[in-house]
Design a protein around this motif. Sequence first.
Motif, PDB file in Angstrom:
ATOM      1  N   ASP A 161       0.851  -1.196   0.000  1.00  0.00           N
ATOM      2  CA  ASP A 161       0.000   0.000   0.000  1.00  0.00           C
ATOM      3  C   ASP A 161       0.886   1.246   0.000  1.00  0.00           C
ATOM      4  N   ASN A 162       1.837   1.250  -0.936  1.00  0.00           N
ATOM      5  CA  ASN A 162       2.878   2.264  -0.973  1.00  0.00           C
ATOM      6  C   ASN A 162       2.859   2.990  -2.321  1.00  0.00           C
ATOM      7  N   PHE A 163       2.203   4.159  -2.345  1.00  0.00           N
ATOM      8  CA  PHE A 163       2.089   4.943  -3.565  1.00  0.00           C
ATOM      9  C   PHE A 163       2.419   6.393  -3.275  1.00  0.00           C
ATOM     10  N   THR A 164       3.139   7.016  -4.192  1.00  0.00           N
ATOM     11  CA  THR A 164       3.385   8.445  -4.082  1.00  0.00           C
ATOM     12  C   THR A 164       2.194   9.183  -4.687  1.00  0.00           C
ATOM     13  N   ASP A 165       2.100  10.465  -4.423  1.00  0.00           N
ATOM     14  CA  ASP A 165       1.048  11.264  -5.056  1.00  0.00           C
ATOM     15  C   ASP A 165       1.171  11.188  -6.578  1.00  0.00           C
ATOM     16  N   ARG A 166       2.381  11.168  -7.060  1.00  0.00           N
ATOM     17  CA  ARG A 166       2.610  11.080  -8.509  1.00  0.00           C
ATOM     18  C   ARG A 166       2.071   9.755  -9.065  1.00  0.00           C
ATOM     19  N   ASP A 167       2.323   8.656  -8.334  1.00  0.00           N
ATOM     20  CA  ASP A 167       1.780   7.349  -8.735  1.00  0.00           C
ATOM     21  C   ASP A 167       0.261   7.417  -8.826  1.00  0.00           C
ATOM     22  N   LEU A 168      -0.355   8.001  -7.813  1.00  0.00           N
ATOM     23  CA  LEU A 168      -1.811   8.059  -7.747  1.00  0.00           C
ATOM     24  C   LEU A 168      -2.386   8.953  -8.842  1.00  0.00           C
ATOM     25  N   GLN A 169      -1.676  10.024  -9.174  1.00  0.00           N
ATOM     26  CA  GLN A 169      -2.107  10.892 -10.278  1.00  0.00           C
ATOM     27  C   GLN A 169      -2.089  10.108 -11.597  1.00  0.00           C
ATOM     28  N   LYS A 170      -1.053   9.323 -11.807  1.00  0.00           N
ATOM     29  CA  LYS A 170      -0.927   8.532 -13.037  1.00  0.00           C
ATOM     30  C   LYS A 170      -2.012   7.459 -13.091  1.00  0.00           C
ATOM     31  N   ILE A 171      -2.278   6.801 -11.972  1.00  0.00           N
ATOM     32  CA  ILE A 171      -3.343   5.795 -11.926  1.00  0.00           C
ATOM     33  C   ILE A 171      -4.676   6.452 -12.272  1.00  0.00           C
ATOM     34  N   ALA A 172      -4.924   7.612 -11.685  1.00  0.00           N
ATOM     35  CA  ALA A 172      -6.166   8.336 -11.983  1.00  0.00           C
ATOM     36  C   ALA A 172      -6.255   8.658 -13.472  1.00  0.00           C
ATOM     37  N   GLU A 173      -5.154   9.081 -14.047  1.00  0.00           N
ATOM     38  CA  GLU A 173      -5.132   9.435 -15.471  1.00  0.00           C
ATOM     39  C   GLU A 173      -5.491   8.236 -16.345  1.00  0.00           C
ATOM     40  N   VAL A 174      -4.868   7.089 -16.089  1.00  0.00           N
ATOM     41  CA  VAL A 174      -5.119   5.922 -16.947  1.00  0.00           C
ATOM     42  C   VAL A 174      -6.493   5.310 -16.694  1.00  0.00           C
ATOM     43  N   LEU A 175      -7.107   5.606 -15.541  1.00  0.00           N
ATOM     44  CA  LEU A 175      -8.443   5.092 -15.242  1.00  0.00           C
ATOM     45  C   LEU A 175      -9.528   6.146 -15.453  1.00  0.00           C
ATOM     46  N   ASN A 176      -9.145   7.273 -16.052  1.00  0.00           N
ATOM     47  CA  ASN A 176     -10.082   8.350 -16.385  1.00  0.00           C
ATOM     48  C   ASN A 176     -10.873   8.825 -15.168  1.00  0.00           C
ATOM     49  N   CYS A 177     -10.132   9.227 -14.135  1.00  0.00           N
ATOM     50  CA  CYS A 177     -10.762   9.807 -12.949  1.00  0.00           C
ATOM     51  C   CYS A 177      -9.824  10.869 -12.372  1.00  0.00           C
ATOM     52  N   THR A 178     -10.240  11.498 -11.303  1.00  0.00           N
ATOM     53  CA  THR A 178      -9.461  12.563 -10.683  1.00  0.00           C
ATOM     54  C   THR A 178      -9.013  12.121  -9.309  1.00  0.00           C
ATOM     55  N   PHE A 179      -7.738  12.350  -9.004  1.00  0.00           N
ATOM     56  CA  PHE A 179      -7.199  12.063  -7.676  1.00  0.00           C
ATOM     57  C   PHE A 179      -7.061  13.380  -6.942  1.00  0.00           C
TER      58      PHE A 179
END
Length: 71
Positions: free
Chosen positions: A40-58
């Motif tokens: 359960d180790n994600f940076t804000d940058r990781d989470l922003q990228k995940i949001a981008e590829v899943l078409n949502c907003t972090f």
Amino acid sequence: MGMTEKIRILLVKRGNISEAELARRLNISTTNLYNRLKRDNFTDRDLQKIAEVLNCTFKAGFVLNDTGEEI
């Protein structure tokens, strides 16, 4: 609820996308993603990228309870 759980919920809501498919979209190895999910180790940058590829907003931040100010 940790980020790993939230990410897994997003994967289901986005059409049962597999973790392997998410790793492919993020251009990282499946092992790398599995390890991050396990810890359960994600940076804000990781989470922003995940949001981008899943078409949502972090969104991440703090809100002062007494004033409602967002930081």
